[in-house]
Design a protein around this motif. Structure first.
Motif, PDB file in Angstrom:
ATOM      1  N   TYR A 193      51.619  52.864  35.107  1.00  0.00           N
ATOM      2  CA  TYR A 193      50.820  51.834  34.440  1.00  0.00           C
ATOM      3  C   TYR A 193      49.878  51.223  35.465  1.00  0.00           C
ATOM      4  O   TYR A 193      50.284  50.889  36.575  1.00  0.00           O
ATOM      5  CB  TYR A 193      51.727  50.758  33.848  1.00  0.00           C
ATOM      6  N   HIS A 194      48.607  51.025  35.086  1.00  0.00           N
ATOM      7  CA  HIS A 194      47.643  50.413  35.984  1.00  0.00           C
ATOM      8  C   HIS A 194      47.088  49.107  35.416  1.00  0.00           C
ATOM      9  O   HIS A 194      47.087  48.093  36.090  1.00  0.00           O
ATOM     10  CB  HIS A 194      46.497  51.391  36.294  1.00  0.00           C
ATOM     11  N   HIS A 195      46.615  49.136  34.180  1.00  0.00           N
ATOM     12  CA  HIS A 195      46.107  47.910  33.558  1.00  0.00           C
ATOM     13  C   HIS A 195      45.935  48.116  32.060  1.00  0.00           C
ATOM     14  O   HIS A 195      46.043  49.223  31.564  1.00  0.00           O
ATOM     15  CB  HIS A 195      44.768  47.470  34.180  1.00  0.00           C
ATOM     16  N   ILE A 196      45.663  47.003  31.396  1.00  0.00           N
ATOM     17  CA  ILE A 196      45.224  47.057  30.010  1.00  0.00           C
ATOM     18  C   ILE A 196      43.823  46.448  29.994  1.00  0.00           C
ATOM     19  O   ILE A 196      43.585  45.414  30.620  1.00  0.00           O
ATOM     20  CB  ILE A 196      46.172  46.320  29.042  1.00  0.00           C
ATOM     21  N   GLY A 197      42.898  47.137  29.352  1.00  0.00           N
ATOM     22  CA  GLY A 197      41.525  46.656  29.245  1.00  0.00           C
ATOM     23  C   GLY A 197      41.309  46.044  27.872  1.00  0.00           C
ATOM     24  O   GLY A 197      41.596  46.680  26.857  1.00  0.00           O
ATOM     25  N   VAL A 198      40.815  44.814  27.849  1.00  0.00           N
ATOM     26  CA  VAL A 198      40.635  44.098  26.595  1.00  0.00           C
ATOM     27  C   VAL A 198      39.153  43.739  26.425  1.00  0.00           C
ATOM     28  O   VAL A 198      38.605  42.979  27.224  1.00  0.00           O
ATOM     29  CB  VAL A 198      41.487  42.808  26.555  1.00  0.00           C
ATOM     30  N   PRO A 199      38.505  44.289  25.402  1.00  0.00           N
ATOM     31  CA  PRO A 199      37.108  43.919  25.148  1.00  0.00           C
ATOM     32  C   PRO A 199      36.987  42.442  24.764  1.00  0.00           C
ATOM     33  O   PRO A 199      37.866  41.892  24.095  1.00  0.00           O
ATOM     34  CB  PRO A 199      36.709  44.802  23.963  1.00  0.00           C
ATOM     35  N   THR A 200      35.904  41.837  25.208  1.00  0.00           N
ATOM     36  CA  THR A 200      35.649  40.431  24.895  1.00  0.00           C
ATOM     37  C   THR A 200      34.144  40.212  24.825  1.00  0.00           C
ATOM     38  O   THR A 200      33.376  41.014  25.362  1.00  0.00           O
ATOM     39  CB  THR A 200      36.265  39.486  25.948  1.00  0.00           C
ATOM     40  N   ASP A 201      33.749  39.136  24.194  1.00  0.00           N
ATOM     41  CA  ASP A 201      32.334  38.758  24.224  1.00  0.00           C
ATOM     42  C   ASP A 201      32.159  37.413  24.927  1.00  0.00           C
ATOM     43  O   ASP A 201      31.093  36.812  24.901  1.00  0.00           O
ATOM     44  CB  ASP A 201      31.730  38.733  22.820  1.00  0.00           C
ATOM     45  N   ILE A 202      33.221  36.946  25.582  1.00  0.00           N
ATOM     46  CA  ILE A 202      33.204  35.664  26.283  1.00  0.00           C
ATOM     47  C   ILE A 202      32.941  35.892  27.777  1.00  0.00           C
ATOM     48  O   ILE A 202      33.733  36.563  28.449  1.00  0.00           O
ATOM     49  CB  ILE A 202      34.542  34.923  26.102  1.00  0.00           C
ATOM     50  N   PRO A 203      31.849  35.354  28.317  1.00  0.00           N
ATOM     51  CA  PRO A 203      31.595  35.460  29.765  1.00  0.00           C
ATOM     52  C   PRO A 203      32.687  34.729  30.557  1.00  0.00           C
ATOM     53  O   PRO A 203      33.199  33.699  30.127  1.00  0.00           O
ATOM     54  CB  PRO A 203      30.240  34.778  29.950  1.00  0.00           C
ATOM     55  N   ARG A 204      33.021  35.281  31.723  1.00  0.00           N
ATOM     56  CA  ARG A 204      34.049  34.679  32.583  1.00  0.00           C
ATOM     57  C   ARG A 204      33.466  34.453  33.975  1.00  0.00           C
ATOM     58  O   ARG A 204      32.565  35.173  34.399  1.00  0.00           O
ATOM     59  CB  ARG A 204      35.275  35.576  32.641  1.00  0.00           C
ATOM     60  N   ASN A 205      34.004  33.501  34.693  1.00  0.00           N
ATOM     61  CA  ASN A 205      33.477  33.140  36.007  1.00  0.00           C
ATOM     62  C   ASN A 205      33.540  34.258  37.038  1.00  0.00           C
ATOM     63  O   ASN A 205      32.658  34.375  37.870  1.00  0.00           O
ATOM     64  CB  ASN A 205      34.213  31.912  36.563  1.00  0.00           C
ATOM     65  N   ASP A 206      34.579  35.049  37.020  1.00  0.00           N
ATOM     66  CA  ASP A 206      34.773  36.047  38.072  1.00  0.00           C
ATOM     67  C   ASP A 206      34.300  37.453  37.683  1.00  0.00           C
ATOM     68  O   ASP A 206      34.770  38.444  38.223  1.00  0.00           O
ATOM     69  CB  ASP A 206      36.243  36.083  38.491  1.00  0.00           C
ATOM     70  N   GLU A 207      33.362  37.562  36.777  1.00  0.00           N
ATOM     71  CA  GLU A 207      32.897  38.872  36.307  1.00  0.00           C
ATOM     72  C   GLU A 207      32.225  39.679  37.418  1.00  0.00           C
ATOM     73  O   GLU A 207      31.492  39.140  38.240  1.00  0.00           O
ATOM     74  CB  GLU A 207      31.904  38.720  35.157  1.00  0.00           C
ATOM     75  N   LYS A 208      32.486  40.973  37.373  1.00  0.00           N
ATOM     76  CA  LYS A 208      31.825  41.938  38.248  1.00  0.00           C
ATOM     77  C   LYS A 208      31.021  42.862  37.327  1.00  0.00           C
ATOM     78  O   LYS A 208      31.548  43.355  36.326  1.00  0.00           O
ATOM     79  CB  LYS A 208      32.865  42.736  39.026  1.00  0.00           C
ATOM     80  N   TYR A 209      29.766  43.099  37.666  1.00  0.00           N
ATOM     81  CA  TYR A 209      28.904  43.921  36.818  1.00  0.00           C
ATOM     82  C   TYR A 209      28.974  45.381  37.263  1.00  0.00           C
ATOM     83  O   TYR A 209      28.911  45.688  38.457  1.00  0.00           O
ATOM     84  CB  TYR A 209      27.459  43.423  36.901  1.00  0.00           C
ATOM     85  N   ILE A 210      29.111  46.281  36.297  1.00  0.00           N
ATOM     86  CA  ILE A 210      29.085  47.722  36.557  1.00  0.00           C
ATOM     87  C   ILE A 210      27.832  48.254  35.872  1.00  0.00           C
ATOM     88  O   ILE A 210      27.820  48.486  34.660  1.00  0.00           O
ATOM     89  CB  ILE A 210      30.360  48.421  36.033  1.00  0.00           C
TER      90      ILE A 210
END
Length: 145
Positions: free
Chosen positions: A39-56
């Motif tokens: 197990y590595h992670h679960i990815g959850v789609p959101t439309d809410i911006p967050r403070n620690d976002e990293k752009y890809i």
């Protein structure tokens, strides 16, 4: 726990459903118990911006939370013109670390081909019973696209 045939090769949904009936409540999924996926992670789609976002940029998406979540929860926010398939942008996914990505992809329905979202990371997305699943591997030899 034995590994059902559908884990190693393509099969129809009736065969997959039948094999799932044999997993006891106290057993891990066959890909963990039999194939050694982690197990590595679960990815959850959101439309809410967050403070620690990293752009890809190549996927036109923002990710956040992974480095700070003790549970491996990663939030994913997408630009409207993200090239990723709609199912990845709208349905949560579970991610497993694998030792050999190409081998792990054999016989599975791929919804997004292998790529490198960041240096040292190579991943691809498959689908299982309508749910996206990310397979991911790490190594210094991978360079972001």
């Amino acid at each position: 726990m034995s590994i059902p045939d559908h884990i190693n090769s393509p099969s129809d949904s009736k065969q997959e459903a039948a094999s799932l009936e044999h997993r006891r409540d106290d057993e891990p999924p066959a890909v963990i118990a039999g194939l050694g996926w982690r197990y590595h992670h679960i990815g959850v789609p959101t439309d809410i911006p967050r403070n620690d976002e990293k752009y890809i940029p190549q996927y036109k998406m923002y990710v956040s939370g992974f480095s700070s979540s003790p549970y491996g929860i990663e939030w994913m926010r997408f630009e409207p013109d993200s090239p990723l398939p709609k199912i990845i942008r709208t349905v949560p996914h579970v991610a497993f670390e694998v030792d050999d990505l190409d081998a792990a992809l054999q016989g599975r329905e791929m919804i997004f081909p292998p790529g490198s979202p960041s240096d040292g990371v190579r991943s691809a997305m498959i689908i299982h019973n309508g749910a996206p699943v990310e397979l991911i591997t790490f190594g210094r030899k991978f360079q972001a696209a």
